[in-house]
Structure formats: structure tokens, C-alpha cells
Design an enzyme around this catalytic site. Sequence first.
Site, PDB file in Angstrom:
ATOM      1  CB  SER A   1      -0.904   0.036   1.228  1.00  0.00           C
ATOM      2  OG  SER A   1      -1.526   1.299   1.364  1.00  0.00           O
ATOM      3  CG  MET A   2       1.578   5.664  -2.118  1.00  0.00           C
ATOM      4  SD  MET A   2       1.170   6.647  -3.570  1.00  0.00           S
ATOM      5  CE  MET A   2      -0.498   7.188  -3.158  1.00  0.00           C
ATOM      6  NE  ARG A   3      -4.338   5.601  -0.564  1.00  0.00           N
ATOM      7  CZ  ARG A   3      -4.000   5.643  -1.852  1.00  0.00           C
ATOM      8  NH1 ARG A   3      -3.553   6.762  -2.361  1.00  0.00           N
ATOM      9  NH2 ARG A   3      -4.095   4.581  -2.617  1.00  0.00           N
ATOM     10  CB  THR A   4      -0.955   1.613   4.714  1.00  0.00           C
ATOM     11  OG1 THR A   4      -2.362   1.597   4.472  1.00  0.00           O
ATOM     12  CG2 THR A   4      -0.681   1.031   6.094  1.00  0.00           C
TER      13      THR A   4
ATOM     14  CB  SER B   1     -10.911  -5.109  -1.975  1.00  0.00           C
ATOM     15  OG  SER B   1     -11.936  -4.222  -1.589  1.00  0.00           O
ATOM     16  CG  MET B   2      -4.571  -6.539  -3.052  1.00  0.00           C
ATOM     17  SD  MET B   2      -3.220  -5.826  -2.063  1.00  0.00           S
ATOM     18  CE  MET B   2      -3.370  -4.087  -2.455  1.00  0.00           C
TER      19      MET B   2
ATOM     20  CB  CYS C   1     -10.720   4.658   1.771  1.00  0.00           C
ATOM     21  SG  CYS C   1     -11.411   3.295   0.815  1.00  0.00           S
ATOM     22  CG  LEU C   2      -8.075   8.172  -2.438  1.00  0.00           C
ATOM     23  CD1 LEU C   2      -6.986   9.259  -2.329  1.00  0.00           C
ATOM     24  CD2 LEU C   2      -8.757   8.270  -3.786  1.00  0.00           C
TER      25      LEU C   2
ATOM     26  NE  ARG D   1      -4.788   5.440   6.721  1.00  0.00           N
ATOM     27  CZ  ARG D   1      -4.431   4.445   5.906  1.00  0.00           C
ATOM     28  NH1 ARG D   1      -4.951   4.373   4.691  1.00  0.00           N
ATOM     29  NH2 ARG D   1      -3.592   3.520   6.307  1.00  0.00           N
TER      30      ARG D   1
ATOM     31  CG  ASN E   1     -11.607  -3.708   4.294  1.00  0.00           C
ATOM     32  OD1 ASN E   1     -12.151  -2.954   3.482  1.00  0.00           O
ATOM     33  ND2 ASN E   1     -10.328  -4.057   4.188  1.00  0.00           N
TER      34      ASN E   1
END
Length: 391
Positions: A121-124, A295-296, A331-332, A359, A230
Amino acid sequence: MAAISGHCTFRSHQSPLSVPASSFYGGTLRSSSISFASPLLARRTHISCQASSATSPPSSSVNGTAKGEKKDFLHISDFDKATILKILDRAVEVKAHLKSGDRSFAPFKGKTMAMIFAKPSMRTRVSFETGFFLLGGHAIYLGPNDIQMGKREETRDVARVLSRYNDILMARVFAHQDILDLAKYSSVPVINGLTDYNHPCQIMADALTIIEHIGRLEGTKVVYVGDGNNIVHSWLLLASVVPFHFVCACPKGFEPDKETVDKAQKAGISKIEITNDPKEAVKDADVVYSDVWASMGQKEEAAYRRQVFQGFQIDEGLMKIAGPKAYFMHCLPAERGVEVTDTVIEAPNSIVFPQAENRMHAQNAIMLHTEGEEGLNCIFEILSTNNLVVV
């Protein structure tokens, strides 16, 4: 409440002043503990706080390893309303401090966090790694091939090894049981960066964003349109703690987990609705929220889902039904032209990028909470009243 030991050092342009541990109670500095010669001196004073509990928390052990009481962040519903709102207040405070450009506040100095990514994940990654760094810490990225948790090494062994090296574990995994096992066997706090079941850090960032733009979370109407995934589960768990109106509009057969819906409804805190009619759902919404339809781990179903989800795309027509006050959130990453049109995501009432930024700020507050930074209450109370600079 345990007594607090430690000290606060106040540095002005004249001389330092150390305040004894007895000045603290519950992490707040008593106003009678310190006085300044003038208001100007007070406003030019720098504060450094260190605090620790004078009493040892109860401990347990796993295979003989001492394990003190710790604060994991696995589900929003693990906390009461007061705690959730306190974490969100902390996020606002820390965000304001970072936005000021001051980088001297370093509560995680000398600490490390292991970040386990079974799902990339980029954002996480960037939000956790940057946030922890800005607060003085060092984060270590462990990608899908670095551990192969559950394959090359059992989750319980990974937890016990990494928690001997690090102060916090954060994990973004597929199976929810993996995060539960990490928390069970780790001797340091574990933060849920995402599982197939829930995504609590995202929803804390969402709540922070709603508070910033609407002025409150309580009493708002949040309408999620799409797959009952989720993200929806985490909104439901938040709704079981904080009162607001939550509606999930999804195609038949793609509703959220029934047990989670029942838990949220039985809590009697919020108004919860699950519907298959997005147009009816979005009426009078404060927020219209979307996520990808596949989703993934579900990409092989993408073509099928695009057929089933026809009518659930958030476009200008749906936002018009929602009303002029409605914000759009996502949430992108977004699949523009699929679950949301490009026009909606780029519209003035779209707040997806402030949401993405939050985030980091929400997670900073979550990490501070798990680490029990009691002295911070002292810092922020004085900051808010005297416009002081933390060192």
C-alpha cells in the site's frame, strides 16, 4: 490512577526551571506548580516533558515471556466514546503542531516500529513511516517477501521476535486472525493497518476529516455506496461507539457481515441502515462515501462486479440527490469512471485528498495512544493556553 514520576523542564530565554513529578496528576500539569514572571516570558518558554508510571501494571506471560499490559489498536469498538474522541482531539493537536513547521516535538525519539505488509500500500506505508519519523522515530518496512508470515514462519513466532526488537508493530494483512495472533503474542502494542475484515486507521482518519469540514461527527449522516467490505465494517464498529446515522447502500448479495451489522444495531448508539437503493440512501447525506468495487484479492471478480454494481456509481446525478451540503469521500485508490466519476472526485465538495492526508495525523495520535504518552497532556494543555513551543 497511578502516580506519575518524571519531570518537566521549562527553558526560557533566561534560565531553565524543572518541575517535579508531583506536579503531575493524570498527565496534566497543575497550574499551581509553576509561575512566570510575566506573560511574555510564559509565551517564550520551551517545555520538555518526561513522565512514567510509578506503579508497574499487571503482567502476563506467553511461554514464559513477561508481557506488561499494553494498548493494541485492532478494532474501533475496543474503545469507548471518550477514548475515541480523545484520540481524535490528539490528532488535531499533533497535526496543528506539525503544520506549524516545528519539528522539535519528538516523543518517539529512540523508538522503532516494524511495519508488516502482506498487502502492499502506498498510503499506509508512507503515512505511517513519515508520521513516525516526524515524531522522532524510525520505521522499518517488511514487505510481502521479507517475512511470508504464516508460510515461512508462524505468526506467533514473528510476533515474539519482532516485539523484542521494536516498540510498536503495525501490520497490513489479509486474514484478520493474523492481526489477532500478532497482538496475542507480541509484548509491544500492535496496530491494525488493515485486514480483510476491518480498517480502523482509515475510519479514524475519515472521522477526523468529517470533524474538520463539518464541525462534528456526532449526528451526521454518512452514506456508503458500494461493496459491504472492511471499510463498511469499520464504519459499523465506529457507529456502535459514537452516535451518528450510517447507511450502507450495496447490491443484493454484497451486504456487510451480518454479525457486525447486528452488533452495531444492538449497541443502540447510532441509526444503522442497510439498503439496496443508493438514490434513497443518499438523500440529505452529510457525506457520500465510496470505495473500489473489487478490493485487493478480488480482482478476478472485477468484470462480474462491474455488471452487478451498475447503478451504484457515484456520479453528478447521485450527488445532486444527496444535496448541496454533501461532501464526497473515498479511501483511495479510486478507479475513476468505475465506482466514481472523474467529475465527482475533482468537484469542490470532494475532500478525498484532505482525507488521505489525515491518515498520517490520525495514525500519529493512535501511535501516541498505544505508547501511553501521558506527558503529552501536560504539553498540549499548556500549548493551548500559552502558545508555547514544545522541545
